[in-house]
Design a protein around this motif. Structure first.
Motif: not given
Length: 448
Positions: A270, A331, A404
Protein backbone atom coordinates in the motif's frame (compact mmCIF):
# COMPACT_ATOMS: atom_id res chain seq x y z
CA UNK A 1 -14.83 -16.28 52.14
CA UNK A 2 -12.75 -16.23 48.95
CA UNK A 3 -12.08 -12.96 47.19
CA UNK A 4 -13.93 -12.26 43.97
CA UNK A 5 -12.36 -10.96 40.78
CA UNK A 6 -13.67 -7.47 41.56
CA UNK A 7 -12.17 -7.53 45.07
CA UNK A 8 -8.76 -8.45 43.71
CA UNK A 9 -8.92 -5.82 40.99
CA UNK A 10 -9.75 -3.07 43.51
CA UNK A 11 -6.77 -4.08 45.61
CA UNK A 12 -4.42 -3.72 42.63
CA UNK A 13 -3.53 -0.04 42.54
CA UNK A 14 -1.98 1.61 39.51
CA UNK A 15 1.17 2.12 41.59
CA UNK A 16 1.38 -1.63 42.15
CA UNK A 17 0.81 -2.27 38.45
CA UNK A 18 3.66 0.06 37.48
CA UNK A 19 5.96 -1.14 40.28
CA UNK A 20 5.91 -4.66 38.80
CA UNK A 21 8.17 -3.41 36.02
CA UNK A 22 10.86 -2.62 38.57
CA UNK A 23 11.37 -6.29 39.47
CA UNK A 24 14.76 -7.76 38.43
CA UNK A 25 12.99 -10.47 36.43
CA UNK A 26 11.83 -7.79 33.98
CA UNK A 27 15.45 -7.06 33.06
CA UNK A 28 15.93 -10.77 32.42
CA UNK A 29 12.88 -10.78 30.14
CA UNK A 30 14.28 -7.78 28.29
CA UNK A 31 17.50 -9.68 27.58
CA UNK A 32 15.70 -12.88 26.63
CA UNK A 33 13.35 -10.99 24.29
CA UNK A 34 16.40 -9.53 22.54
CA UNK A 35 18.05 -12.96 22.28
CA UNK A 36 14.82 -14.41 20.86
CA UNK A 37 14.32 -11.73 18.21
CA UNK A 38 17.82 -11.39 16.77
CA UNK A 39 18.13 -14.86 15.13
CA UNK A 40 14.76 -14.57 13.38
CA UNK A 41 15.49 -11.07 12.06
CA UNK A 42 18.90 -12.13 10.74
CA UNK A 43 17.63 -15.22 8.92
CA UNK A 44 14.34 -13.70 7.74
CA UNK A 45 15.23 -10.11 6.88
CA UNK A 46 18.95 -9.41 6.65
CA UNK A 47 19.95 -12.65 4.92
CA UNK A 48 17.31 -11.99 2.25
CA UNK A 49 18.83 -8.55 1.71
CA UNK A 50 22.29 -10.10 1.23
CA UNK A 51 20.97 -12.72 -1.20
CA UNK A 52 19.32 -10.05 -3.32
CA UNK A 53 22.49 -7.94 -3.18
CA UNK A 54 24.49 -10.72 -4.84
CA UNK A 55 21.86 -11.27 -7.53
CA UNK A 56 19.87 -14.25 -6.22
CA UNK A 57 16.45 -14.30 -7.89
CA UNK A 58 13.35 -13.43 -5.87
CA UNK A 59 11.81 -16.89 -6.23
CA UNK A 60 14.83 -18.52 -4.59
CA UNK A 61 14.82 -15.91 -1.85
CA UNK A 62 11.14 -16.66 -1.30
CA UNK A 63 11.88 -20.36 -0.86
CA UNK A 64 14.43 -19.41 1.80
CA UNK A 65 11.43 -18.20 3.85
CA UNK A 66 10.53 -21.84 4.42
CA UNK A 67 13.52 -22.05 6.76
CA UNK A 68 11.50 -20.01 9.28
CA UNK A 69 8.88 -22.77 9.42
CA UNK A 70 11.01 -24.06 12.29
CA UNK A 71 9.18 -21.52 14.47
CA UNK A 72 5.87 -23.13 13.49
CA UNK A 73 7.06 -26.75 13.74
CA UNK A 74 8.68 -26.39 17.17
CA UNK A 75 5.98 -28.42 19.01
CA UNK A 76 7.57 -31.48 17.39
CA UNK A 77 10.72 -31.26 19.52
CA UNK A 78 9.36 -29.15 22.40
CA UNK A 79 8.70 -32.32 24.50
CA UNK A 80 12.41 -33.08 24.29
CA UNK A 81 13.26 -29.58 25.55
CA UNK A 82 10.71 -30.05 28.34
CA UNK A 83 12.02 -33.39 29.59
CA UNK A 84 15.46 -34.32 28.30
CA UNK A 85 18.44 -33.28 30.44
CA UNK A 86 21.63 -32.22 28.69
CA UNK A 87 24.65 -34.18 30.03
CA UNK A 88 26.72 -32.13 32.50
CA UNK A 89 25.02 -28.82 31.60
CA UNK A 90 21.64 -29.53 33.17
CA UNK A 91 23.23 -30.60 36.44
CA UNK A 92 25.35 -27.43 36.50
CA UNK A 93 22.86 -24.86 35.21
CA UNK A 94 19.36 -26.32 35.43
CA UNK A 95 16.90 -27.52 32.80
CA UNK A 96 15.84 -24.21 31.25
CA UNK A 97 19.16 -22.36 31.23
CA UNK A 98 21.07 -25.36 29.88
CA UNK A 99 18.79 -25.55 26.86
CA UNK A 100 19.05 -21.79 26.41
CA UNK A 101 22.84 -22.03 26.33
CA UNK A 102 22.86 -24.88 23.81
CA UNK A 103 20.38 -22.99 21.60
CA UNK A 104 22.38 -19.75 21.83
CA UNK A 105 25.54 -21.67 20.88
CA UNK A 106 23.64 -23.03 17.88
CA UNK A 107 22.62 -19.52 16.78
CA UNK A 108 26.24 -18.38 17.06
CA UNK A 109 27.43 -21.29 14.92
CA UNK A 110 24.71 -20.66 12.34
CA UNK A 111 25.58 -16.96 12.11
CA UNK A 112 29.29 -17.73 11.75
CA UNK A 113 28.61 -20.26 8.97
CA UNK A 114 26.52 -17.70 7.09
CA UNK A 115 29.18 -15.05 7.67
CA UNK A 116 31.91 -17.10 5.99
CA UNK A 117 29.74 -18.47 3.18
CA UNK A 118 29.60 -16.91 -0.28
CA UNK A 119 26.05 -17.11 -1.65
CA UNK A 120 27.22 -15.74 -5.01
CA UNK A 121 29.28 -18.92 -5.50
CA UNK A 122 26.75 -21.38 -4.11
CA UNK A 123 23.89 -21.47 -1.62
CA UNK A 124 24.46 -24.79 0.15
CA UNK A 125 26.74 -23.47 2.90
CA UNK A 126 24.52 -20.41 3.38
CA UNK A 127 21.48 -22.69 3.54
CA UNK A 128 23.16 -24.92 6.14
CA UNK A 129 23.96 -21.90 8.32
CA UNK A 130 20.41 -20.56 7.96
CA UNK A 131 18.99 -23.96 8.89
CA UNK A 132 21.12 -24.16 12.07
CA UNK A 133 20.33 -20.55 12.94
CA UNK A 134 16.59 -20.93 12.45
CA UNK A 135 16.15 -24.21 14.33
CA UNK A 136 18.43 -23.05 17.14
CA UNK A 137 16.41 -19.82 17.37
CA UNK A 138 13.15 -21.78 17.56
CA UNK A 139 14.62 -24.02 20.28
CA UNK A 140 15.71 -20.90 22.17
CA UNK A 141 12.12 -19.64 21.98
CA UNK A 142 10.84 -22.91 23.46
CA UNK A 143 13.17 -22.70 26.45
CA UNK A 144 12.58 -18.96 26.98
CA UNK A 145 8.80 -19.39 27.02
CA UNK A 146 9.12 -22.19 29.56
CA UNK A 147 11.53 -20.11 31.69
CA UNK A 148 9.10 -17.16 31.67
CA UNK A 149 6.07 -19.26 32.63
CA UNK A 150 7.93 -20.90 35.52
CA UNK A 151 9.73 -17.76 36.75
CA UNK A 152 6.85 -15.41 37.46
CA UNK A 153 3.39 -15.59 39.04
CA UNK A 154 0.44 -15.79 36.68
CA UNK A 155 -0.71 -12.24 37.39
CA UNK A 156 2.68 -10.87 36.24
CA UNK A 157 2.85 -12.80 32.95
CA UNK A 158 1.45 -9.86 30.96
CA UNK A 159 4.08 -7.53 32.41
CA UNK A 160 6.82 -10.04 31.67
CA UNK A 161 5.46 -10.34 28.12
CA UNK A 162 5.66 -6.55 27.77
CA UNK A 163 9.34 -6.58 28.78
CA UNK A 164 9.90 -9.47 26.36
CA UNK A 165 8.26 -7.51 23.52
CA UNK A 166 10.46 -4.51 24.29
CA UNK A 167 13.58 -6.70 24.10
CA UNK A 168 12.32 -8.27 20.88
CA UNK A 169 11.79 -4.84 19.34
CA UNK A 170 15.28 -3.92 20.49
CA UNK A 171 16.58 -6.88 18.48
CA UNK A 172 14.74 -5.63 15.40
CA UNK A 173 16.36 -2.22 15.86
CA UNK A 174 19.78 -3.78 16.44
CA UNK A 175 19.47 -5.94 13.33
CA UNK A 176 19.05 -2.65 11.45
CA UNK A 177 22.46 -1.68 12.82
CA UNK A 178 23.72 -4.96 11.35
CA UNK A 179 22.41 -3.86 7.97
CA UNK A 180 24.24 -0.52 8.27
CA UNK A 181 27.39 -2.34 9.42
CA UNK A 182 27.31 -4.50 6.28
CA UNK A 183 27.32 -1.30 4.23
CA UNK A 184 30.23 0.22 6.16
CA UNK A 185 32.29 -2.98 6.11
CA UNK A 186 30.88 -6.19 4.57
CA UNK A 187 28.32 -8.92 5.29
CA UNK A 188 30.91 -11.20 6.91
CA UNK A 189 31.70 -8.61 9.59
CA UNK A 190 28.00 -7.90 10.10
CA UNK A 191 27.04 -11.54 10.73
CA UNK A 192 30.10 -12.10 12.94
CA UNK A 193 29.13 -9.12 15.12
CA UNK A 194 25.60 -10.51 15.43
CA UNK A 195 27.05 -13.88 16.46
CA UNK A 196 29.23 -12.31 19.14
CA UNK A 197 26.19 -10.36 20.36
CA UNK A 198 24.34 -13.64 20.88
CA UNK A 199 27.37 -14.82 22.87
CA UNK A 200 26.99 -11.80 25.17
CA UNK A 201 23.33 -12.74 25.65
CA UNK A 202 24.52 -16.21 26.65
CA UNK A 203 26.79 -14.74 29.32
CA UNK A 204 23.84 -12.79 30.68
CA UNK A 205 21.77 -15.99 30.84
CA UNK A 206 24.41 -17.36 33.21
CA UNK A 207 23.56 -14.55 35.64
CA UNK A 208 19.84 -15.41 35.64
CA UNK A 209 18.19 -17.68 38.16
CA UNK A 210 16.94 -21.09 37.19
CA UNK A 211 13.22 -21.19 38.03
CA UNK A 212 11.72 -23.67 40.46
CA UNK A 213 10.27 -26.54 38.46
CA UNK A 214 7.05 -28.36 39.21
CA UNK A 215 7.62 -31.94 40.31
CA UNK A 216 6.97 -34.54 37.63
CA UNK A 217 5.80 -37.91 38.88
CA UNK A 218 7.83 -40.80 37.52
CA UNK A 219 5.88 -43.50 35.78
CA UNK A 220 6.73 -47.14 35.19
CA UNK A 221 7.44 -48.46 31.73
CA UNK A 222 10.17 -48.75 29.18
CA UNK A 223 11.76 -46.11 27.00
CA UNK A 224 9.00 -46.31 24.40
CA UNK A 225 6.33 -45.71 27.03
CA UNK A 226 8.19 -42.71 28.43
CA UNK A 227 8.64 -41.20 24.96
CA UNK A 228 4.94 -41.65 24.20
CA UNK A 229 4.04 -40.05 27.52
CA UNK A 230 6.34 -37.11 26.84
CA UNK A 231 4.59 -36.45 23.54
CA UNK A 232 0.98 -37.38 24.33
CA UNK A 233 0.53 -36.15 27.92
CA UNK A 234 0.98 -32.40 27.28
CA UNK A 235 -1.60 -32.44 24.47
CA UNK A 236 -4.02 -34.75 26.26
CA UNK A 237 -3.90 -32.48 29.30
CA UNK A 238 -5.58 -29.66 27.38
CA UNK A 239 -8.61 -31.87 26.72
CA UNK A 240 -8.79 -33.08 30.30
CA UNK A 241 -8.62 -29.64 31.85
CA UNK A 242 -10.63 -27.60 29.35
CA UNK A 243 -13.27 -30.20 28.51
CA UNK A 244 -15.83 -28.88 26.02
CA UNK A 245 -14.31 -25.43 26.38
CA UNK A 246 -11.29 -26.58 24.38
CA UNK A 247 -13.21 -25.68 21.20
CA UNK A 248 -13.87 -21.96 21.89
CA UNK A 249 -10.47 -21.58 23.57
CA UNK A 250 -8.58 -23.05 20.62
CA UNK A 251 -10.71 -21.01 18.19
CA UNK A 252 -9.77 -17.87 20.12
CA UNK A 253 -6.10 -18.81 20.10
CA UNK A 254 -6.19 -19.63 16.39
CA UNK A 255 -7.95 -16.49 15.15
CA UNK A 256 -7.40 -13.70 17.69
CA UNK A 257 -4.44 -12.27 15.72
CA UNK A 258 -5.87 -12.92 12.24
CA UNK A 259 -6.61 -9.24 11.57
CA UNK A 260 -2.99 -8.23 12.22
CA UNK A 261 -1.51 -11.07 10.16
CA UNK A 262 -3.65 -10.50 7.06
CA UNK A 263 -3.52 -6.71 7.13
CA UNK A 264 0.23 -6.61 7.72
CA UNK A 265 1.10 -8.41 4.49
CA UNK A 266 -0.46 -5.67 2.35
CA UNK A 267 0.69 -2.65 4.38
CA UNK A 268 4.04 -2.24 2.58
CA UNK A 269 2.55 -2.70 -0.92
CA UNK A 270 0.00 0.00 0.00
CA UNK A 271 2.79 2.45 0.93
CA UNK A 272 4.53 1.71 -2.36
CA UNK A 273 1.40 2.02 -4.51
CA UNK A 274 0.40 5.32 -2.91
CA UNK A 275 3.91 6.63 -3.62
CA UNK A 276 5.30 7.31 -0.14
CA UNK A 277 9.07 7.73 -0.04
CA UNK A 278 10.78 4.65 1.46
CA UNK A 279 12.96 6.81 3.71
CA UNK A 280 9.86 8.47 5.18
CA UNK A 281 8.12 5.14 5.79
CA UNK A 282 11.27 3.66 7.37
CA UNK A 283 11.74 6.73 9.54
CA UNK A 284 8.18 6.51 10.86
CA UNK A 285 8.46 2.76 11.50
CA UNK A 286 11.77 2.99 13.38
CA UNK A 287 10.91 6.24 15.18
CA UNK A 288 7.36 6.95 16.35
CA UNK A 289 6.25 3.47 15.24
CA UNK A 290 8.80 1.78 17.49
CA UNK A 291 7.93 4.05 20.43
CA UNK A 292 4.23 3.29 19.93
CA UNK A 293 4.88 -0.47 19.94
CA UNK A 294 6.79 -0.25 23.20
CA UNK A 295 4.13 1.97 24.76
CA UNK A 296 1.39 -0.39 23.61
CA UNK A 297 3.20 -3.37 25.10
CA UNK A 298 3.56 -1.77 28.51
CA UNK A 299 -0.01 -0.41 28.43
CA UNK A 300 -1.28 -3.90 27.64
CA UNK A 301 0.67 -5.26 30.58
CA UNK A 302 -0.72 -2.62 32.93
CA UNK A 303 -4.33 -3.17 31.84
CA UNK A 304 -4.00 -6.95 32.06
CA UNK A 305 -2.47 -6.73 35.54
CA UNK A 306 -5.07 -4.24 36.78
CA UNK A 307 -8.25 -5.62 35.18
CA UNK A 308 -7.42 -9.14 34.02
CA UNK A 309 -6.06 -10.68 30.82
CA UNK A 310 -9.40 -11.37 29.09
CA UNK A 311 -10.60 -7.81 29.64
CA UNK A 312 -7.33 -6.57 28.14
CA UNK A 313 -7.83 -8.87 25.14
CA UNK A 314 -11.37 -7.54 24.68
CA UNK A 315 -10.08 -3.95 24.62
CA UNK A 316 -7.29 -5.05 22.29
CA UNK A 317 -9.74 -6.48 19.76
CA UNK A 318 -11.44 -3.10 19.38
CA UNK A 319 -8.10 -1.29 19.21
CA UNK A 320 -7.25 -3.64 16.35
CA UNK A 321 -10.58 -2.92 14.65
CA UNK A 322 -10.04 0.84 14.81
CA UNK A 323 -6.34 1.04 13.99
CA UNK A 324 -6.32 -1.57 11.22
CA UNK A 325 -9.43 0.01 9.76
CA UNK A 326 -7.54 3.31 9.56
CA UNK A 327 -5.59 1.79 6.68
CA UNK A 328 -8.81 1.83 4.65
CA UNK A 329 -8.97 5.60 5.23
CA UNK A 330 -5.35 5.96 4.13
CA UNK A 331 -6.06 3.89 1.02
CA UNK A 332 -9.19 5.90 0.20
CA UNK A 333 -7.24 9.19 0.25
CA UNK A 334 -4.52 7.60 -1.92
CA UNK A 335 -2.20 10.61 -1.74
CA UNK A 336 1.57 10.71 -1.06
CA UNK A 337 1.01 14.12 0.58
CA UNK A 338 -0.74 12.56 3.61
CA UNK A 339 2.51 11.92 5.50
CA UNK A 340 1.02 13.14 8.76
CA UNK A 341 -1.84 10.67 8.47
CA UNK A 342 0.64 7.94 7.54
CA UNK A 343 2.54 8.58 10.79
CA UNK A 344 -0.69 8.43 12.81
CA UNK A 345 -1.86 5.24 11.10
CA UNK A 346 1.45 3.39 11.50
CA UNK A 347 1.94 4.53 15.10
CA UNK A 348 -1.63 3.68 16.10
CA UNK A 349 -1.42 0.27 14.50
CA UNK A 350 1.89 -0.43 16.26
CA UNK A 351 0.46 0.67 19.60
CA UNK A 352 -2.47 -1.72 19.15
CA UNK A 353 -0.14 -4.54 18.05
CA UNK A 354 2.03 -4.09 21.15
CA UNK A 355 -1.04 -4.00 23.41
CA UNK A 356 -2.65 -7.06 21.83
CA UNK A 357 0.58 -9.05 21.67
CA UNK A 358 1.29 -8.58 25.37
CA UNK A 359 -2.21 -9.57 26.50
CA UNK A 360 -2.30 -12.53 24.11
CA UNK A 361 1.05 -13.93 25.33
CA UNK A 362 -0.22 -13.66 28.90
CA UNK A 363 -3.40 -15.60 28.02
CA UNK A 364 -1.45 -18.37 26.28
CA UNK A 365 0.82 -18.61 29.32
CA UNK A 366 -2.19 -18.91 31.65
CA UNK A 367 -3.38 -22.00 29.76
CA UNK A 368 -0.16 -23.97 30.25
CA UNK A 369 0.96 -26.37 32.95
CA UNK A 370 4.45 -25.48 34.28
CA UNK A 371 5.40 -29.18 34.10
CA UNK A 372 4.78 -29.15 30.34
CA UNK A 373 5.32 -25.42 29.80
CA UNK A 374 7.66 -25.70 26.80
CA UNK A 375 5.52 -28.22 24.93
CA UNK A 376 2.13 -26.66 25.58
CA UNK A 377 3.16 -23.08 24.89
CA UNK A 378 4.88 -24.19 21.68
CA UNK A 379 1.66 -25.91 20.61
CA UNK A 380 -0.50 -22.85 21.29
CA UNK A 381 1.85 -20.37 19.62
CA UNK A 382 2.31 -22.61 16.59
CA UNK A 383 -1.45 -23.14 16.29
CA UNK A 384 -2.15 -19.47 15.68
CA UNK A 385 1.02 -18.87 13.66
CA UNK A 386 0.38 -21.72 11.22
CA UNK A 387 -3.30 -20.91 10.62
CA UNK A 388 -2.81 -17.15 10.39
CA UNK A 389 0.23 -17.38 8.09
CA UNK A 390 -1.66 -19.74 5.78
CA UNK A 391 -4.67 -17.41 5.56
CA UNK A 392 -2.42 -14.36 5.24
CA UNK A 393 -0.90 -15.97 2.16
CA UNK A 394 -4.14 -15.13 0.31
CA UNK A 395 -3.96 -11.44 1.24
CA UNK A 396 -2.69 -10.45 -2.19
CA UNK A 397 -5.52 -12.31 -3.91
CA UNK A 398 -8.04 -10.57 -1.65
CA UNK A 399 -6.52 -7.13 -2.23
CA UNK A 400 -6.61 -7.67 -6.00
CA UNK A 401 -10.24 -8.80 -5.88
CA UNK A 402 -11.57 -6.21 -3.42
CA UNK A 403 -9.25 -3.24 -3.79
CA UNK A 404 -7.25 -1.78 -0.91
CA UNK A 405 -10.13 0.05 0.78
CA UNK A 406 -12.47 -2.92 1.00
CA UNK A 407 -9.59 -5.26 1.79
CA UNK A 408 -8.63 -3.30 4.92
CA UNK A 409 -12.27 -2.96 5.98
CA UNK A 410 -12.68 -6.75 5.77
CA UNK A 411 -9.43 -7.54 7.61
CA UNK A 412 -10.22 -5.01 10.35
CA UNK A 413 -13.60 -6.72 10.71
CA UNK A 414 -11.88 -9.98 11.66
CA UNK A 415 -11.46 -8.41 15.10
CA UNK A 416 -15.22 -8.56 15.75
CA UNK A 417 -15.62 -12.37 15.99
CA UNK A 418 -12.44 -12.39 18.06
CA UNK A 419 -13.99 -9.90 20.49
CA UNK A 420 -17.17 -12.00 20.60
CA UNK A 421 -15.17 -15.12 21.50
CA UNK A 422 -13.34 -13.25 24.27
CA UNK A 423 -16.64 -11.97 25.67
CA UNK A 424 -18.22 -15.42 25.49
CA UNK A 425 -15.36 -17.03 27.42
CA UNK A 426 -15.23 -14.13 29.86
CA UNK A 427 -18.94 -14.46 30.73
CA UNK A 428 -19.68 -18.17 30.35
CA UNK A 429 -16.30 -19.87 30.35
CA UNK A 430 -14.98 -22.28 32.95
CA UNK A 431 -12.15 -21.08 35.21
CA UNK A 432 -9.72 -23.18 33.15
CA UNK A 433 -10.90 -21.55 29.91
CA UNK A 434 -10.36 -18.14 31.49
CA UNK A 435 -6.85 -19.12 32.47
CA UNK A 436 -7.64 -18.83 36.19
CA UNK A 437 -6.86 -22.37 37.31
CA UNK A 438 -3.46 -23.04 38.77
CA UNK A 439 -2.01 -26.46 38.19
CA UNK A 440 -2.20 -27.31 41.88
CA UNK A 441 -5.94 -27.61 41.33
CA UNK A 442 -6.84 -24.21 42.82
CA UNK A 443 -8.08 -21.06 41.16
CA UNK A 444 -6.27 -17.74 41.29
CA UNK A 445 -9.58 -15.97 41.67
CA UNK A 446 -13.25 -16.66 41.37
CA UNK A 447 -14.75 -16.51 37.93
CA UNK A 448 -16.50 -13.26 37.32
Amino acid sequence: MSMTQADIERKKSWRQAIAVYGHPIMLAMLILGFASGLPLMMVFSKLSYWLRDVGIDRSTIGFFYWITLSYTLKPIWAPMVDRMPIPFLTAAMGKRRSWMMVAILGTMIGLFIIAFSDPSQGLWLTLAGAFILSYSGATLDISIDAWRIESGPREEQANMAAAYVLGYRGAIFFSGFGLALSSWTNWTVSFCVMSLTMGICGLMVLAMREPKHSVRLQTAGGLGHRIAEAIIEPFKQFGTRLGAWIVPVFLLVAFYRLSDFTMGVMASPLYSDIGFDRAIVGGIQSGPGLIATIAGGFLGGLIAYKFGVLRAMFVGAFLTLATNGAYAWLAALNSPDTVGLLAVVISSDNLAAGFVGTAFIAYLSSLTDPINAATQYALLSSLYALINKFIAGFSGVMADALGYVNFFIVTAGYALPAAALVLFIMIKGSPAAKGLVRYDGKTDEAAG
